[in-house]
Design a protein around this motif. Sequence first.
Motif, PDB file in Angstrom:
ATOM      1  N   GLU A 223       0.864  -1.197   0.000  1.00 52.17           N
ATOM      2  CA  GLU A 223       0.000   0.000   0.000  1.00 52.17           C
ATOM      3  C   GLU A 223       0.890   1.233   0.000  1.00 52.17           C
ATOM      4  O   GLU A 223       1.816   1.327   0.797  1.00 52.17           O
ATOM      5  CB  GLU A 223      -0.901  -0.035   1.248  1.00 52.17           C
ATOM      6  N   LEU A 226      -0.593   7.218   0.649  1.00 51.08           N
ATOM      7  CA  LEU A 226      -0.665   8.374   1.548  1.00 51.08           C
ATOM      8  C   LEU A 226      -0.833   9.701   0.826  1.00 51.08           C
ATOM      9  O   LEU A 226      -1.671  10.524   1.179  1.00 51.08           O
ATOM     10  CB  LEU A 226       0.576   8.395   2.447  1.00 51.08           C
ATOM     11  N   SER A 239      -3.588   2.766   5.661  1.00 48.07           N
ATOM     12  CA  SER A 239      -2.440   1.880   5.843  1.00 48.07           C
ATOM     13  C   SER A 239      -2.792   0.755   6.807  1.00 48.07           C
ATOM     14  O   SER A 239      -2.474  -0.411   6.577  1.00 48.07           O
ATOM     15  CB  SER A 239      -1.245   2.662   6.379  1.00 48.07           C
ATOM     16  N   ARG A 240      -3.461   1.089   7.900  1.00 47.51           N
ATOM     17  CA  ARG A 240      -3.814   0.064   8.879  1.00 47.51           C
ATOM     18  C   ARG A 240      -4.810  -0.944   8.300  1.00 47.51           C
ATOM     19  O   ARG A 240      -4.621  -2.149   8.383  1.00 47.51           O
ATOM     20  CB  ARG A 240      -4.412   0.715  10.128  1.00 47.51           C
ATOM     21  N   HIS A 243      -3.889  -3.293   5.405  1.00 47.18           N
ATOM     22  CA  HIS A 243      -3.078  -4.410   5.901  1.00 47.18           C
ATOM     23  C   HIS A 243      -4.006  -5.508   6.421  1.00 47.18           C
ATOM     24  O   HIS A 243      -3.826  -6.692   6.102  1.00 47.18           O
ATOM     25  CB  HIS A 243      -2.141  -3.920   7.004  1.00 47.18           C
ATOM     26  N   THR A 250       3.371  -1.505   3.758  1.00 47.83           N
ATOM     27  CA  THR A 250       2.954  -0.117   3.522  1.00 47.83           C
ATOM     28  C   THR A 250       4.174   0.754   3.325  1.00 47.83           C
ATOM     29  O   THR A 250       5.258   0.438   3.821  1.00 47.83           O
ATOM     30  CB  THR A 250       2.109   0.433   4.703  1.00 47.83           C
ATOM     31  N   SER A 251       3.977   1.871   2.614  1.00 49.79           N
ATOM     32  CA  SER A 251       5.066   2.849   2.471  1.00 49.79           C
ATOM     33  C   SER A 251       5.042   3.858   3.618  1.00 49.79           C
ATOM     34  O   SER A 251       5.964   4.639   3.763  1.00 49.79           O
ATOM     35  CB  SER A 251       4.894   3.608   1.154  1.00 49.79           C
ATOM     36  N   ASN A 252       3.978   3.824   4.419  1.00 48.34           N
ATOM     37  CA  ASN A 252       3.705   4.872   5.413  1.00 48.34           C
ATOM     38  C   ASN A 252       4.475   4.627   6.718  1.00 48.34           C
ATOM     39  O   ASN A 252       4.159   3.709   7.474  1.00 48.34           O
ATOM     40  CB  ASN A 252       2.188   4.869   5.645  1.00 48.34           C
ATOM     41  N   ALA A 255       2.469   4.670  10.009  1.00 47.61           N
ATOM     42  CA  ALA A 255       1.669   3.446  10.156  1.00 47.61           C
ATOM     43  C   ALA A 255       2.552   2.287  10.620  1.00 47.61           C
ATOM     44  O   ALA A 255       2.138   1.450  11.423  1.00 47.61           O
ATOM     45  CB  ALA A 255       0.986   3.098   8.844  1.00 47.61           C
ATOM     46  N   VAL A 263       7.090  -1.984   6.714  1.00 46.97           N
ATOM     47  CA  VAL A 263       7.186  -0.834   5.812  1.00 46.97           C
ATOM     48  C   VAL A 263       8.156  -1.119   4.672  1.00 46.97           C
ATOM     49  O   VAL A 263       9.055  -1.944   4.809  1.00 46.97           O
ATOM     50  CB  VAL A 263       7.632   0.453   6.558  1.00 46.97           C
TER      51      VAL A 263
ATOM     52  N   ASP B  75       6.254   8.744   3.377  1.00 47.50           N
ATOM     53  CA  ASP B  75       6.704   7.466   2.830  1.00 47.50           C
ATOM     54  C   ASP B  75       8.114   7.138   3.294  1.00 47.50           C
ATOM     55  O   ASP B  75       8.980   8.015   3.326  1.00 47.50           O
ATOM     56  CB  ASP B  75       6.673   7.513   1.300  1.00 47.50           C
TER      57      ASP B  75
END
Lengths: 602, 602
Positions: A223, A226, A239-240, A243, A250-252, A255, A263, B75
Motif C-alpha cells: 500500500e 498516503l 495503511s492500517r 493491511h 505499507t510505504s507509510n 503506520a 514498511v 513514505d
Amino acid sequence: MLTHKLHMSGGDSKYKGRSYSLGRAGERLGNFMSQESTYNICNRFLIEKMATPLNETCATLERSLRERVPPLLTDLYQFTMAYAYWRAGRHNEPAVFELFFRDNPFGGGFSLFAGLSDCLLFLLNFRFTSEDVEYLRSVLPVDTDPDFFTYLKGLDCSAVSISAVAEGTVVFARVPLMEVSGPLAVVQLLETSLLCLVNYSSLVCTNAARFRLAAGPERRLLEMGLRRAQGPDGGLTASRYTHIGGFDLTSNALAGHLFGIPVAGTMAHSYVTSFSSLEEVWPQILAPCDGGDPIDFMCLVKGWLGHVCQLLGAKPQGVREGELAAFLSYAIAYPRNFLPVIDSYSVGCSGLLCFCAVALALCELKYQPLGVRLDSGDLCRQSVEVRHAFRECSKRFSVPAFESFIIVGTNSVSEQSLVELSKRDNEIDVVGVGTHLVTCTSQPSLGCVYKLVEVRGRPRMKLSEDPEKSTLPGRKAIYRLLDTEGHPQMDLICLSEEPAPKVGVPLNCHPLGLDKAALSIMPAKVTSLRSDVFSYGKITLPLCSATESRVCAQSSLQALYPHHKRLQEPEPYRVAVSERVHSLVSDIKMGNSKGSNFLLSI
Amino acid sequence: MLTHKLHMSGGDSKYKGRSYSLGRAGERLGNFMSQESTYNICNRFLIEKMATPLNETCATLERSLRERVPPLLTDLYQFTMAYAYWRAGRHNEPAVFELFFRDNPFGGGFSLFAGLSDCLLFLLNFRFTSEDVEYLRSVLPVDTDPDFFTYLKGLDCSAVSISAVAEGTVVFARVPLMEVSGPLAVVQLLETSLLCLVNYSSLVCTNAARFRLAAGPERRLLEMGLRRAQGPDGGLTASRYTHIGGFDLTSNALAGHLFGIPVAGTMAHSYVTSFSSLEEVWPQILAPCDGGDPIDFMCLVKGWLGHVCQLLGAKPQGVREGELAAFLSYAIAYPRNFLPVIDSYSVGCSGLLCFCAVALALCELKYQPLGVRLDSGDLCRQSVEVRHAFRECSKRFSVPAFESFIIVGTNSVSEQSLVELSKRDNEIDVVGVGTHLVTCTSQPSLGCVYKLVEVRGRPRMKLSEDPEKSTLPGRKAIYRLLDTEGHPQMDLICLSEEPAPKVGVPLNCHPLGLDKAALSIMPAKVTSLRSDVFSYGKITLPLCSATESRVCAQSSLQALYPHHKRLQEPEPYRVAVSERVHSLVSDIKMGNSKGSNFLLSI
C-alpha cells in the motif's frame, strides 16, 4: 565463468579468482511471495522491516487517536439533541443504538468489518475539555441552561457498553455490527464519531480484500497511497486497514510505527533525476560484504556496464549518466538493499542496463541486490523483458542471484487492472497500489448508519418515506449459521431475549431483501457473531493488533463460499430475521397508529 | 382571526385576545439566502452560529495540525533517499521542487488551489521527536551510519522557502502551484506530506465550487459529510475546504471551533424515534418570549393540531404521538431555534402536521420558529407541498412567519441531483450535502505531484515511458495574462530569470497539451500568480482564515469566463510555456544523450 568476468571488469586484482557463491541458494522466487516469509526475511530487506509490535506502542496508539479524534469532532446536532434530552430529564434513560450498513460496497457480496479498535480507544478517552465546552457555550443559544455545560464537562463513557463483531470479520448488509448501549444523551453523542471511525475503515479494508482476491494469494501487495489519500488521517487509516484486508506492506512510516505494519520503500524518480554526472558520486569505493579493503566500485560498475550493453545488444550512448550515478550512489549507501526505480528515462535504453551493471558489481562483492521497481508504461510487458534480461545475465555471467530478483510494479493499479494483470504473462512479484486502493475510486464511501432501537427497554423503529431507510426495532442477538462443511450459510437477526438457534433443529425465518418469503432452515453449526467488547467504560477483550485482525480477516474470508466472494455479480449471501423480529416490526407498524388515537382527546 | 384561534386552542385564558404580531416583518425569504446574511443573523439562529474568529485560535489550529500531521507521516523512501544524499554529502545541495497536477478534476475546466495554510503550519513544526528517530533506526538497515540519526534529530525547515499561489485561487493543470526550495534532503523529506495536504484540500474545494455553481449563488449550502468522510481528518479537511469552495455552513463542531466556520444542526431521526408518548414531555410549560408566566404549552399545541389537521384535510389518527412529543420537547428546550426533521414517519400524515401545530403555538407565544428539514423521498415535490401548507397556515391563521420558514433538504445530494433540482420547481432554501461532496464520488483523488526541477542551480527533468509524466525543467515564474476585460486569458510558465511579459507587447509561447503549435499573444494585463509565502523557516504573509480564502475563491471564480466554468464539456483554458522553457526542454533531451558519451571511456 563469473570469476573470469569479475576479473575482466573489476580491475582490482585482489578479487581475481575469488570463489563466488551466492547465499541465496535454495531460496527460489516463490519464497519471496508467500505471506509467511514477509516476517521471516524482515531483518534482511529494507523492503520489509517490521516495527515494534503493538503492545509496546499501545499508549502511543491511544494518544494518536485522541489527538486525531477529539470528541468535538462530531455534528453539532448531537449537542442540540443532548441538551434537549437533558432539559427534559431524559439524558440518563437507558438506550440502545445499532450500527450497520445497507449495501455491500463495490457491487460485491461481502464486506469486512473494521474500525473497532479505534472506536474503543475513542470511548476510553471520551471527555470534553474546558475549551470544547466554552466553544459549545458560544454556539448554543444564549438561553441554554448553564448547568448543561457542567453536565458536559463531567461526561464520559463509564456507563456505556458495546457488543460488536470482531475486527476483520466478513459481514453483510443489514446485520447490526455494533450495539451501543448506555445513557441516551451519551450514546447519542457518540454517533458521528463511531460512524466516521467504522465507515472508511470497513470500506478500505473491504477494498483491500478485493485487491487481494484479484491478485491471488501469492503476489505481494504494497500500500502506498498516503499522498493521494483524503487528508492525512485518510492515509493513516488506509495503511492500517488495507493491511488487515490483505496487503503485506505499507510505504507509510507512521503506520509502521503506530501499528507495527512492515514498511517498504527505496527511492523516487527525484532521487534519480537529482544526479547528472558521475562526479556527484561520493564515496566511489565500497568494501566487500565479507570484509576486506574497499575497492573502486565505480570502476567495477563501469566495467560491468560494457558487458551488459554487449549482452543485451544496447547502445552505451543511450545510458543516462545521471541515472548510473544515482544507482551507484544508492548502492554504496545501501549495498544490502539495492532496489532502484528504473524508468526515470527509459527502462530498456538506460535504467535496466544501469541496474544490471550495479547489481553485477554488488554480486561480485558478495552483496545481494533485491530487484527493481517499474513505475510507468505497460508493467506486464516490461516485467517480462526485465526478467528475460535478468535470466540472460544469470546465464552469461553465472550469477544465480539474478534468477531471484524482485520486480515491483507501481503504476495506477486498480482492481480491474490487477485482474487483467493476473490474466496476462507478467513477472511482477510485488504490486504497489496507491490511489485506487486508498480512495476506493469505484465507491468512495460506505453508508454505515447508527439507529436507535430501544429506549427504557421499549423497542424503537424509524419508518420512512424511503422504505429501505426503515430500521429493525429492539435489542438483538446475531447468529451465523454454518452448513455441514463449516461454510457460512446465513446470518440470523433475533431479539436478544430469544433462545439461540439449535444445531439440527429447523427454524423459520424471514430473509431480508427482495425475496421476502419465509423459509425454514436447519443449521449444522451456530456461532454468535458479536461479543461484549466494552462494558461500563472498560475494554473487556484484548485489543487486536493489525496483524491479528489480518489473520482473522483472511480466515473469515477463507471460510466463505467462492460464489459470495466473486468480484463481479456474486451470489447474495442470505440475511434473515427471526419470526419474533418479524412480528415486532408488524406490531409496531400497527401499534403506533393505534397509539395516536388518544392523542387528540381534547 | 389568529387570536380567535389561539383562544380556541390554547386553553389558557391569559392569552385570550392578545395582540399577535410577528417580528419578522420586512424580512422576506430572500434575506435568508444571501451569503451576507449568514453572519448578520448568526446570533439569532442555531442553524448558523459563527465561532471565535481564526486569529484567536491560531495556536489551537497549529497544535491540531501538528497532532494530525507529524513529520513521520510520510513514505519510508523519503528517509532512505535522505540517507543516501547524506551519505554522499549532497544533503545540503540547494534544490527546487515544484508541485502541480496533470488534469483538472471531475472533467472540469478549472480547479481551486487549497491546503496552503496547512502546509505552512506543517513546515513551522517540522521536527522529528526522539521516538520518531528511534523508530527510523529500527527500520533502516543496521549498517546505517549512526550520525545520520543525529542529523535527523536536528532537522527543521529553517533553510526552506516557498513561493505559492494564494489559497482559493482558480488554477489549471500543469501550472506549478508551489515551488519549494531548500537543502536537497529536507525538501525531499517534505514531499509526501505536502502532497497529502494539497491533494485532497484542492480536490474537495474544487468539488464544493462545482456544487456552488450547480446550486446558483442564492441557495444556502450546508456541508454535513463527517460521518461518511475517509477518516476523521478527511471530515475536518472537508469542512474547511468546502467552505472555501463556496459552502456556507458545516455540521462539524470541531471545524467550527478551529476554523471559525458557521455551524448548523438541530436534530436527527433518532431524537424523534426516542419519544413514543406525550407523557415523556417534560416540562410541558413554556413562558412567552416577551416574558410573563409559563403556560401549558402541550395543551396549546394539541389545540393547534386539531386546526391544522382540519385545514390540511389530514386525519388526526395518522399523527405519530412520539413525533409530536419530540417536537414539543425540542421546542420547549429551544423555543427560538425550532427546526425539526419532519420525515421520521410520514411528512404529510404526521411530521408536517406536528411541525405546524408546534410552530403555531410558538408563534402565539411570540417566538419565531425557523423551519423544517426533509431527509428522504423526493425533496422537490415535498418541499413544494410543505411550502403550500405553510402558506395555507399563514393565510388561514394570519401568521406571516409561516411565509418565511426555511426548508432544508438533505438526501444523498450529488452535483447531478443539484443541477436537476435547480431545474425543477422546488422550495428548498438550504441544501445539506454529505457523501458526494466530501468523498468526491465522481473522482476521489487529485493527482498532484512534486517534481525536482533544479539542483545546485542546474535544471533537472524527468523523461518517462509515459510522455505525459515528463516534467518541465528549471526554476520558474508564473504569470496570468488577462484580456482587456480583465478575464484570465492564459497562464504562462517562464524561467525565473526571464523578464516578465509586458502589457501590450506581443510574446511568443508554446501552449501545453495536444495543440502544441507556437502562438503569439498580446496581454492587456499581467499578474504574477505566485508570491513568497515562506522564507527561510518563517511565514512571510499572514495566514488566511477560511473566510478570507473563501472570498478569494469566489472572486477568482467570478473573473473566469463562464465557458471555462461549465460543469460539462468546458472550453479548455490555455496554459503555455515561454520560448526559453521550450528550448530548455529540447536542450536537455539532446544534451543528456551527448553527456553519456564519455560515460564508457574505460
